[in-house]
Motif scaffolding. Structure first.
Motif, short mmCIF file in Angstrom:
data_model
loop_
_atom_site.label_atom_id
_atom_site.label_comp_id
_atom_site.label_asym_id
_atom_site.label_seq_id
_atom_site.Cartn_x
_atom_site.Cartn_y
_atom_site.Cartn_z
N PRO A 66 0.83 -1.21 0.00
CA PRO A 66 0.00 0.00 0.00
C PRO A 66 0.86 1.26 0.00
O PRO A 66 1.95 1.28 0.57
CB PRO A 66 -0.79 -0.11 1.32
CG PRO A 66 0.04 -0.97 2.19
CD PRO A 66 0.73 -1.95 1.26
N VAL A 67 0.35 2.31 -0.59
CA VAL A 67 1.06 3.59 -0.61
C VAL A 67 1.07 4.19 0.79
O VAL A 67 0.06 4.17 1.50
CB VAL A 67 0.38 4.56 -1.60
CG1 VAL A 67 1.10 5.90 -1.62
CG2 VAL A 67 0.35 3.95 -2.99
N PHE A 69 1.14 6.73 4.06
CA PHE A 69 0.49 7.99 4.43
C PHE A 69 1.54 9.08 4.62
O PHE A 69 2.64 8.82 5.10
CB PHE A 69 -0.29 7.83 5.74
CG PHE A 69 -1.62 7.17 5.57
CD1 PHE A 69 -2.71 7.87 5.09
CD2 PHE A 69 -1.79 5.83 5.90
CE1 PHE A 69 -3.93 7.28 4.94
CE2 PHE A 69 -3.01 5.21 5.76
CZ PHE A 69 -4.10 5.93 5.27
N ASN A 70 1.19 10.28 4.32
CA ASN A 70 2.08 11.41 4.52
C ASN A 70 2.10 11.79 6.01
O ASN A 70 1.05 12.01 6.62
CB ASN A 70 1.61 12.62 3.68
CG ASN A 70 2.54 13.80 3.82
OD1 ASN A 70 2.41 14.60 4.72
ND2 ASN A 70 3.49 13.91 2.90
N ILE A 100 1.99 15.34 -0.96
CA ILE A 100 1.13 14.24 -1.43
C ILE A 100 1.01 14.26 -2.94
O ILE A 100 1.06 13.23 -3.62
CB ILE A 100 -0.26 14.33 -0.76
CG1 ILE A 100 -0.14 13.96 0.73
CG2 ILE A 100 -1.26 13.41 -1.45
CD1 ILE A 100 -1.40 14.22 1.52
N LYS A 101 0.87 15.44 -3.51
CA LYS A 101 0.73 15.56 -4.95
C LYS A 101 2.01 15.14 -5.67
O LYS A 101 1.98 14.50 -6.73
CB LYS A 101 0.39 17.01 -5.30
CG LYS A 101 0.11 17.22 -6.78
CD LYS A 101 -0.32 18.66 -7.05
CE LYS A 101 -0.63 18.87 -8.53
NZ LYS A 101 -1.06 20.26 -8.81
N GLY A 104 2.71 11.13 -4.55
CA GLY A 104 1.66 10.15 -4.74
C GLY A 104 1.28 9.44 -3.44
O GLY A 104 0.81 8.29 -3.48
N GLU A 105 1.52 10.09 -2.30
CA GLU A 105 1.19 9.48 -1.01
C GLU A 105 -0.29 9.65 -0.68
O GLU A 105 -1.00 10.42 -1.32
CB GLU A 105 2.05 10.12 0.09
CG GLU A 105 3.53 9.87 -0.06
CD GLU A 105 4.35 10.62 0.97
OE1 GLU A 105 5.32 10.05 1.48
OE2 GLU A 105 3.99 11.78 1.27
N ARG A 106 -0.72 8.92 0.34
CA ARG A 106 -2.08 9.05 0.82
C ARG A 106 -2.14 10.05 1.97
O ARG A 106 -1.12 10.39 2.55
CB ARG A 106 -2.60 7.68 1.29
CG ARG A 106 -2.76 6.67 0.17
CD ARG A 106 -3.52 5.45 0.65
NE ARG A 106 -2.75 4.70 1.64
CZ ARG A 106 -3.25 3.67 2.34
NH1 ARG A 106 -4.50 3.31 2.17
NH2 ARG A 106 -2.48 3.04 3.20
N GLY A 107 -3.36 10.47 2.33
CA GLY A 107 -3.53 11.37 3.47
C GLY A 107 -4.09 12.72 3.10
O GLY A 107 -4.09 13.64 3.93
N LYS A 108 -4.58 12.87 1.86
CA LYS A 108 -5.12 14.16 1.44
C LYS A 108 -6.31 14.56 2.32
O LYS A 108 -6.43 15.71 2.74
CB LYS A 108 -5.54 14.09 -0.02
CG LYS A 108 -6.11 15.40 -0.56
CD LYS A 108 -6.46 15.29 -2.04
CE LYS A 108 -7.02 16.62 -2.55
NZ LYS A 108 -7.38 16.52 -4.00
N GLY A 109 -7.17 13.60 2.65
CA GLY A 109 -8.33 13.90 3.48
C GLY A 109 -7.93 14.36 4.87
O GLY A 109 -8.52 15.30 5.44
#
Length: 414
Positions: A66-67, A69-70, A100-101, A104-109
């Motif tokens: 899995p990618v 999280f930031n 994140i942009k 390509g990591e997760r955690g934008k929300g």
């Protein structure tokens, strides 16, 4: 060593065979006994392509990872939820979105949620500052800390027992008890230390001593009623409490004997005295404070100018004292005694005025001695008796000044 994936459609594209090697024969692997037949290491190593092929040592995994999280997004969300350092939470959220942009990591929300919550926190903080709510909150916090059983909750007129029965060292709590019974100390004043950075333990103690000694006669106005074994003590802020805004100094009476106690209140002020007693003691306080302003040099020869200025202050104080005594209408029983006392004080005032003009130490001493005879404390005993005040003159300390205590009082930190 990791377990290789089974053959078939699940094989990752491009892994088999490696570039530059002949393709695999289409014939199936030799089958051996048991479930491990197709993956027996023996036949695989015997393959002509086994030598250069090392896929598992390169970190290949048959499952997709899995990618991540930031980390800044997580931090922004935590700060936003806690409303702690909202400005920092907002900045971390913005930086997290950029990372994140790019990565390509997760955690934008989480980053967005942290930014929203931090923005709300900033708005609330600005509102509190604008309306004074922040100050009210801080004052309430300090008041709660002070009133949670700590010595800061002590007030003028209260008596208490100290930790281990001593007024030395550091105190974290005391037991308030009735003043009518035995107790270790009685609070007679509350003062405030200077503002600014913490000056050190010695400086705070010295300031507390000066303040407390100067306030003794506002509570125990009749110094003759204070026992000779009673001295001045004080609570002072610690370095830690000073950093939280604590500047409170608590002044108290205590026994000079470490194992001694007090009994009964020493309070003699406007709440305890009648009109005649109050008028007499207020007039006497003016003279007492002038007498206490003597120069540090004990001998006149060492500082004649300083002693002459002192004589001027005493002469002026005597004039004010007699003015107050004559300006009050005393009861018939005390009126005659007060009038006689005022007459003696007039004579003493004249001698002090002459001492203030002395050309040398001998002349000063001559007028000083005459003035002190007219101010002999024993001359006031009959007046005090008529007024219902204490009639036993206090003992003189080594410095020649009357009253209990002295400059040996001690402080205790809270």
């Amino acid at each position: 060593m990791a377990i290789p994936p089974p053959p078939g459609p699940q094989q990752p594209e491009g892994q088999y065979p490696p570039p530059g090697t002949p393709p695999y024969p289409h014939a199936p692997y030799p089958q051996g006994p048991g479930p491990q037949g197709p993956y027996q290491q023996g036949p695989y190593q015997q393959s002509p392509y086994a030598g250069p092929y090392q896929p598992w040592e390169q970190g290949y995994s048959p499952y997709n990872r899995p990618v991540a999280f930031n980390g800044l997004a997580i931090a922004a969300l935590v700060l936003g939820i806690l409303c702690f350092l909202p400005g920092v939470g907002l900045v971390l959220g913005i930086v997290a979105l950029v990372q994140i942009k790019k990565r390509g990591e997760r955690g934008k929300g989480m980053a967005v949620a942290g930014m929203v919550l931090s923005s709300i926190g900033i708005a609330l903080l600005a509102l509190m500052v604008a309306t004074g709510g922040a100050r009210d909150f801080w004052d309430g916090f300090k008041e709660g800390a002070h009133s949670s059983g700590s010595t800061f909750a002590l007030h003028k007129g209260e008596c208490f027992d100290a930790p281990n029965g001593t007024l030395e060292g550091v105190a974290y709590d005391v037991d308030v008890v009735p003043c009518a019974g035995k107790h270790d100390a009685e609070v007679f004043a509350e003062a405030t230390a200077h503002d600014g950075s913490y000056p050190g333990d010695s400086a705070v103690s010295a300031e507390a001593g000066d303040m407390c000694y100067s306030l003794t006669d506002t509570y125990a106005m009749d110094g003759w009623a204070v026992p000779d074994d009673v001295d001045v003590y004080y609570f002072t802020p610690t370095r830690q409490s000073w950093g939280m805004g604590d500047r409170e100094i608590t002044c108290m009476f205590g026994n000079t004997d470490e194992h001694g106690t007090l009994k009964g209140s020493l309070r003699k002020d406007s709440t305890m005295l009648d009109a005649d007693q109050l008028a007499y003691l207020e007039a006497a306080r003016i003279l007492n404070r002038a007498m206490d302003s003597a120069p540090e040099a004990q001998y006149v020869e060492d500082d004649l100018p300083g002693h002459k200025k002192w004589a001027t202050r005493v002469s002026g104080a005597l004039e004010k004292q007699t003015g107050l005594l004559r300006g009050h209408t005393f009861s018939p029983a005390a009126g005659k005694r007060v009038a006689a006392l005022a007459k003696d004080l007039d004579g003493a005032r004249k001698e002090w005025a002459k001492a203030a003009q002395a050309a040398d130490a001998d002349t000063f001493y001559a007028h000083y001695d005459k003035a002190m005879k007219l101010m002999d404390p024993h001359k006031t005993v009959t007046t005090r008796k008529a007024l219902g005040l204490a009639t036993t003159p206090p003992k003189l300390d080594q410095g020649g000044s009357a009253g209990s205590g002295g400059e040996d009082g001690s402080g205790i930190e809270v």
